[in-house]
Scaffold this active site. Structure first.
Site: not given
Ligand code: AMP
Length: 209
Positions: A13, A86, A120, A153, A164
């Protein structure tokens, strides 16, 4: 145009939001980026949200809603909002302040989300984002722009990834129905190549399908 883009972590996204923002000439507003900037600045709100962001939990609605309201004030003409809402409470708050045109949801499986999140990386110096599942850097592990060593991260560490995702399923997925009822939802297969997802979304925004 006022857009929201939703999807599980790793759905792409953020990537699609940047592409759409450039193409449609609207600002890209990412609550994750805004929160990380506040934390880096050490602001009052940054200090309040730090423990949530770093442990992969959602920041409480009352802290987030205030921040988003302020961030959106200069963008009355349009925006693409990424990472917000969210929760159902956030969606209702947003409905009471903004009239959205479309809500894009990028769908991917949990296994694919995990695979992508594990790959990532970001550059701690210039902020560039990479996903090594799709793009290799020129020098392994180094930023192509400023040659700084890339990092993962804190909330992309394996133990937090599944947590998550389960928060996403429990708290964020109910929004799909919320926006479907409003006739604003655009459901998109997010497992395809970046350019294919992008052209599909653009076509459907233009044809209102
Ligand atoms: P993201 O970069 O969108 O994955 O967001 C990173 C983290 O920021 C999340 O795991 C949350 O801790 C926090 N965050 C971002 N957006 C929201 C939101 N709309 N509501 C609550 N927490 C959020």
């Amino acid at each position: 145009m006022k857009l929201v883009i939703m999807g599980a972590q790793g759905s792409g996204k953020g990537t699609q939001a940047v592409l759409l923002a450039n193409k449609l000439r609207i600002p890209h507003v990412s609550t994750g980026d805004v929160l990380r900037e506040e934390i880096a600045k050490g602001s009052e709100i940054g200090l309040q949200v730090k423990k949530y962001v770093e442990s992969g939990q959602l920041v409480p609605d009352e802290l987030n809603n205030k921040l988003v309201e302020q961030v959106l004030i200069p963008h009355e003409k349009g925006f693409i909002l990424d990472g917000y809402p969210r929760t159902l409470a956030q969606a209702k708050f947003l409905d009471s302040h903004q009239r959205l045109d479309r809500v894009i949801i990028l769908r991917i499986s949990d296994d694919e989300a995990v695979r992508r999140m594990e790959m990532r990386r970001y550059c701690p110096k210039c902020g560039a984002n990479y996903n090594l599942a799709f793009v290799r850097t020129h020098l392994e592990g180094m930023c192509d722009h400023c040659h700084t060593e890339l990092k993962r991260r804190d909330d992309d560490k394996p133990a937090l990834i599944r947590k998550r995702l389960s928060i996403y399923h429990e708290q964020t997925e109910p929004l799909i129905q919320h926006y479907e009822k409003q006739g604003k939802l655009m459901s998109v297969d997010g497992e395809r190549a970046i350019k294919d997802v992008f052209s599909d979304v653009l076509r459907r925004l233009r044809t209102k399908t």
